[in-house]
Design a protein around this motif. Sequence first.
Motif: not given
Length: 792
Positions: A676-679, A699-701, A708-715, A717-724
Motif C-alpha cells: 500500500t501507498l500512503t503519502h 492498494a498499490a500495484p 512501475n517502480n512503486l517500491s518498498h524496502r526488503v522486509g 509483510a505488509p509493505w509500505s511503498v516508499v518511493y516511485g
Amino acid sequence: MKRSLTFLAVAITAAAAGSAWYIDKQLPVRDGNLPLAGLQAPVEVRYDERGVPHIQAQNEADMYRALGFVHAQDRLFQMEMLRRLARGELAEVLGPKLVETDRLFRTLSIREHADRYAKTLDRNSPAVKALQAYLDGINQYQDQRPAPVEFDLLGIEKRPFTLEDTVSVAGYMAYSFAAAFRTEPAITYVRDHLGADYLKVFDLDWHPDGVIPPLAAGDWKDLTRIARLSQEALVEAGLPQFEGSNAWAVAGSHTASGKPLLAGDPHIRFAVPAVWYEAQLSYPGFELYGHHQALNPYASLGHNSQFAWSLTMFQNDDLDLIAEKVNPDNPNQVSINGQWVELQSREETIQVKGGEPVKLTLRRSPHGPIINDALGNSAGKTPVAMWWAFLQTENPILEAFYQLNRADSLDKARSAVAKIHSPGLNVIYANASGDIGWWAAAKLPQRPAGVNPYFILDGANGEADKPAFLPFSANPQEENPARGYIVSANYQPLSPTGVPIPGYYNLPDRGIRLNQLLAEPGAKWDTQNSQALQLDTTTGYGQRLLAPLLGDLRAAAADDGEHALVEQLAAWHGDYPLQSTAATLFNQLTYELARAAMHDELGDAFFDNLLQTRILDDALPRLAATPASAWWDDRSSEAVESRADIVKQAWQASLAHLRQTFGNDSSQWLWSKGHTLTHEHPLGAQKPLNLLFNVGPFAAPGGHEVPNNLSHRVGPAPWSVVYGPSTRRLIDLADASKALGINPVGQSGVPFDTHYADQAEPYIRGEYQPMHFAEGDVQAHTRSTLHLQPAD
C-alpha cells in the motif's frame, strides 16, 4: 439542560465558523487582483482544472517573480522544511528529537558550503538575477499573506528566503542520492571481519593490502549509528529523497508521428506535498512547461514545442568514507602521505525548541568533514572523513539548469549538462528537429590504481587521493544511436573510454524490461501505447532469484498445499498486479532468505543497514546460485548448514508470517492487501495529525525494480511503498501541446485546498492528465485568473 445544550450548540457553531474562516484565509488566491512590488508590467496567471498556473509575463524578471509568488502560495511550508533540513535547523521548530538530524546535516557541511558558494555567485548573471527575482516573489508572498497552518501549529516565525537557502536545498538533494553511508560500512565490515569468501556474493574483490587500520568496537558502532541516522534523517523528515528513475527517448523512425517521443518518471520518495510543482512559464521569446523543485526557479524537467528532457539518477559513487590515522601524541593531527596534518575545526550552535542550545565542534581533515562529529561526544576513536564531490567541485548547477531550460538544440543541451558536477544525473533529451540524446552528467574523480571506493579508505597511504577529474567527454553518453531509442534506468553505464565508473547502481532488470519492450520489431510509439511501458509491473528478477532454489523449495514443502504454492512460484512471471498472491509470497521469501543467510554473520545493526542498500538486490540471486557459499552456514549453531537447510528455514518462516498476517487461506494473500501507498506529510507521523495531513492508504500495484517502480524496502509483510514515479510524463515532439502527465498527490501543499490530493486516486489507477500548453487549450481549461499588478 436546555440552556446547556443551547450554549453547546452555539459554541460548536461558533467554533465551526471560526475554523471555516481560519481555513479559508490559508487557501491560495487564484482569482482577482494582487499587487506585487518590483513588477515592470502586469502578469496574468491562469489556473487550470488541476491548479497548475500558466504564467504570462512581459519579461523574464517578472515571470520568475510571479513564479516565486504562486509557488509559495502552494508550497511555502515545503520550502521552509527543506531549507531547515538542509541547513540543520529543524530542532528549532520541532524540538530535541531533531537534534541528531540537525547535527548530521551540520556535520555534512552543506550549510557552510552553501554560505561560501553563494558569495561567489555573479549577481549580474541572468541565472542569478532570475533566482533573485523568484526569491523576491516568495518573500513578498510570505510578507503579505497569512502563514500556513503548519507554521501556526509549530510556531514557525517567518524569515526571508535567500540564495544560501537555494544552494543548501541543492545540497540536500545531492546528499539524498548518497548510498555510501549505508553501504560502505557494511561492505567494509564483511571484508575485515568475515573475509573473502563472504565478499563473493557482492562481486567485489578483496584487497588485503587495502584493509583500513583496525577499527575498535566503538568505531564500528559509530559507523552503524551514522548509517542509521543518515537513513532516518531522510525518512522521518517526510520530504523528497531521490531514489532511481526511468526515462527513454524514441527517434522519429520508431514513432507513429515521425518525430521523437520522450518519456520520463523520476523515482522519488513519496511525500505530501509531492516534489514537483508544475507551471507553464512564458514571456516574449520564451515558453516552457516545467516541473520545479522547492526554492528553484529553473525547471528540473520540462518541455515546449521544440524540445523536452527528463532525468534519472546516475548513481555514480561521488562520496568516499576515509578512516584517518591519528597521531598518538596529538589527537588533533592525522597522517596524510607521511605527514602529520592539523585538523581544522569550527563551532556551531543548534537552537532547540523547548530545550537548551546545543553547541557543536565540527572538524575537517584535508579529505573532508569528520562525520563522527555527528555523534557528538559519544564518537569513537577513529575519525572518519567524507570526501564528497558536491563540496569539492565548482558545480555551476544553477547555471546548468538555467541553460537547459533554453536548450533548443543538441549542442546547447550538451553544453548545459556538462555544467552539472554533483549530484550525478542522467539527462535524456529530444527535440523536434529529430535529435535524441543522453548524457551522464557528473564530475567523475580519478582514483589511484587499485583503489576500490566501495570500501572505507585508508586516509594515511594516499588511496583516498583524487589526482584529477575526468573530462566530460569521458562520461557515458549517446546521441542519435542507430537502434533508434535510448533507455536510462539507473543500471551501470559503460564509459566511452572503458574507464570503470564506481557507483551504487540499481539492478539491470528494469532497464532490460524496458529495452525488451522498446525493441519490439515494427513497434510505432505514441503517448497512448507508451503508457503501458510506464505502467508495466513485470520483472525478470523473481525468476533469476528463484530458479536455483526451486529444488530446495520443493523439498521443503511439507504437504500438497505447500507444494502447490511452490509450483505457483515456479510458474510466476514476475508480475505485480493487485490480485497476485505469488508476488506476496515471493517478497516475504526474499526477506526470510536474506535474514536466514546473513543475519547471523552481521547482527542486527549491519543487517538492517544492508536491507537499506541496493547491493543486497544484486547479491541475493548470486547467493541463490552458489550452494557452497559461506553465507549458508548458520554461525549460531554447531552444525554446518547447507543451502537446502536455510531455504527450508526461510520457507517455513515465510508461511508462518503470511498466515499470521493474512490468514491461513493463501488465496487471500493478495498483493493489494500487502502493498500500500500512503503519502506522508512531515507532521503526519504524529497521530492524530496523520488523519489531517496524510493521503492514503491506497492498494498499490507494481513493486521493487519493475518499470512501475512503486517500491518498498526488503522486509516482512505488509509493505509500505516508499518511493516511485514522482510524475509520469509523455511528450511527442510532433505536437507537444498534447503531452500527458500526472502528479502523485496534487499541485497544492495547502491542507483543505481543492488541489491538495485531487490526483492521488487517478495516479494509483495509472491515469494521465493533459499538460495544457497551446494557447487555445489553456484558455479552454482556465478555471480562474489571478492578475498580479505592479505595486510600485
